[in-house]
Structures are given as C-alpha cells and as structure tokens.
Design an enzyme around this catalytic site. Structure first.
Site, short mmCIF file in Angstrom:
data_model
loop_
_atom_site.label_atom_id
_atom_site.label_comp_id
_atom_site.label_asym_id
_atom_site.label_seq_id
_atom_site.Cartn_x
_atom_site.Cartn_y
_atom_site.Cartn_z
N THR A 137 -15.89 3.94 -0.72
CA THR A 137 -15.06 3.33 -1.76
C THR A 137 -14.75 1.88 -1.41
O THR A 137 -14.64 1.03 -2.30
CB THR A 137 -13.74 4.11 -1.96
OG1 THR A 137 -12.94 4.04 -0.77
CG2 THR A 137 -14.01 5.57 -2.31
N ILE B 191 -16.68 8.41 -1.49
CA ILE B 191 -15.54 8.90 -0.72
C ILE B 191 -15.34 8.05 0.52
O ILE B 191 -16.30 7.52 1.08
CB ILE B 191 -15.75 10.40 -0.35
CG1 ILE B 191 -14.53 10.97 0.38
CG2 ILE B 191 -17.04 10.61 0.44
CD1 ILE B 191 -14.59 12.50 0.57
N CYS B 192 -14.09 7.87 0.90
CA CYS B 192 -13.72 7.21 2.16
C CYS B 192 -14.30 5.80 2.23
O CYS B 192 -14.10 4.98 1.34
CB CYS B 192 -14.16 8.09 3.32
SG CYS B 192 -13.44 7.65 4.93
N GLY B 193 -15.02 5.47 3.29
CA GLY B 193 -15.52 4.12 3.49
C GLY B 193 -16.43 3.62 2.39
O GLY B 193 -16.52 2.41 2.15
#
Length: 208
Positions: free
Chosen positions: A116, A112-114
């Site tokens: 990825t 999730i988020c960073g």
C-alpha cells in the site's frame, strides 16, 4: 450437458522478502474451492519480475508461473500485491506500474501492508478510499490521499482492495467480496471461524 463455470486467474506478485502470512488465507481459500458459489473456478498464478525463483520472508522458495512482461490485465481477474521488506526497491517498480495498468483498465488490484505504501508513493491512493498499517505509515510517503484513509483492517473501493499487514483474514474476505467468489452469508460464517475463532462458523459452513 451442464457447462462448467469459467476459470478465472488471480495473479499474485512474488519477490524476495514477501510476507507469506499476508496472502495465506487468500491463496489457499481461493484455490481449494471450498464454500465458493461456483460462479467461476479460481486459479492462482504467481508473477515474478523475472523467471528466477524468489525466497519469501518465511524461507519458502517460489518459482514464478510467469513474469511481469507476460502479465495482461485482460487475462486476469485481479492482481494481488503482498507486503514485504523491499517495496522501496527499484526492483519492484514494475509491480507498481502493473497495478496502474490494471486499475486503468478496470481490473482489480489488492494490496496489503508495504504494497500500500508503494501505491501511495505512485499516487494510486490519492483519490480512492483505502487503509494500510497506520495513517502515519502512509503519510510519510508524502501522498495526497490522507483524507481518504480509513482506520479499519481492510477496504474495498471500486477496483482497489487495501489492508493492514496484521489483517490477512480481513484482506482475504475483502478480495473474495470484490471477486464475488463467495456468497455474503458464507463470508460471514467464514469470518466467524477464521477471524473470530468461533466454532459456530465451521458448522454454519458445513451446512451452507
């Protein structure tokens, strides 16, 4: 005598600056066992690059249960990579390589988020449908998977789960779907309650 369901362990990466809220629903609602289909019992284990405590973005101090050196895909149900402010740091490179090992072995990875972005840099999103905070966010990585980007809160593509950092409920649901921990109707009610704020979801869960 009734046999107990097998215990499965979901491994969650922990590191300084970890974004607490992105894994809150996921960890709590796997560990508490509520509304699950009982095909397995689920445990959470926190994995550090070292055995030293880390401090999350919210100031929580977390002591890892094990280190990357001890992490084995064969003994894991999934590796979860939360967002944080240090995914461009060499200190987290080991988690990216662990994700590669997991995917190569057929063990799911959820990012999730960073996180990825780090997977994009490593080429792990190039051939898988995925999402993130925004298409332009991942495009700056120079990766070759832009045509596989989906502008939705969370995506499951085989053994890879990805999500936007502002979609922790959708991320948790996608993880539950991939693990098979909750029946589909239960997940619909769970999402109605926790994502939509609809009290009807609570009463549906109570009667499930």
């Amino acid at each position: 005598m009734t046999q107990s369901p097998p215990a499965r362990t979901v491994h969650v990466a922990v590191f300084d600056t970890l974004a607490d809220w992105e894994i809150g629903y996921l960890a709590a609602h796997l560990r508490n066992g509520h509304f699950q289909n009982r095909s397995a019992t689920w445990e959470i284990a926190y994995v550090g690059a070292t055995d030293q405590p880390v401090t999350t973005m919210g100031g929580l101090r977390v002591v890892p249960d094990l280190t990357l050196a001890d992490l084995d895909p064969a003994e894991s149900a999934m590796l979860v990579l939360p967002g944080g402010e240090t995914w461009d740091s060499p200190a987290l490179a080991g988690f990216v390589e662990a994700a590669r090992r997991f995917l190569d072995s057929g063990t799911p990875v959820a990012a999730i988020c960073g996180a990825t972005y780090a997977l994009a840099v490593a080429g792990l999103l190039d051939e898988r449908t995925h999402t993130s905070n925004d298409a332009s966010f991942l495009a700056s990585s120079g990766y070759a998977g832009a045509d596989r980007y989906a502008g939705v809160p969370a995506v499951v593509d085989g053994d890879l789960v990805t999500a936007s950092g502002i979609a922790p409920v959708a991320f948790a649901r996608a993880v539950f779907e991939r693990l098979g921990s909750h029946d589909p109707g239960v997940l619909d009610s769970w999402t109605k309650l926790y994502a939509d704020g609809d009290p009807a979801g609570y009463f549906e869960l109570m009667s499930a």
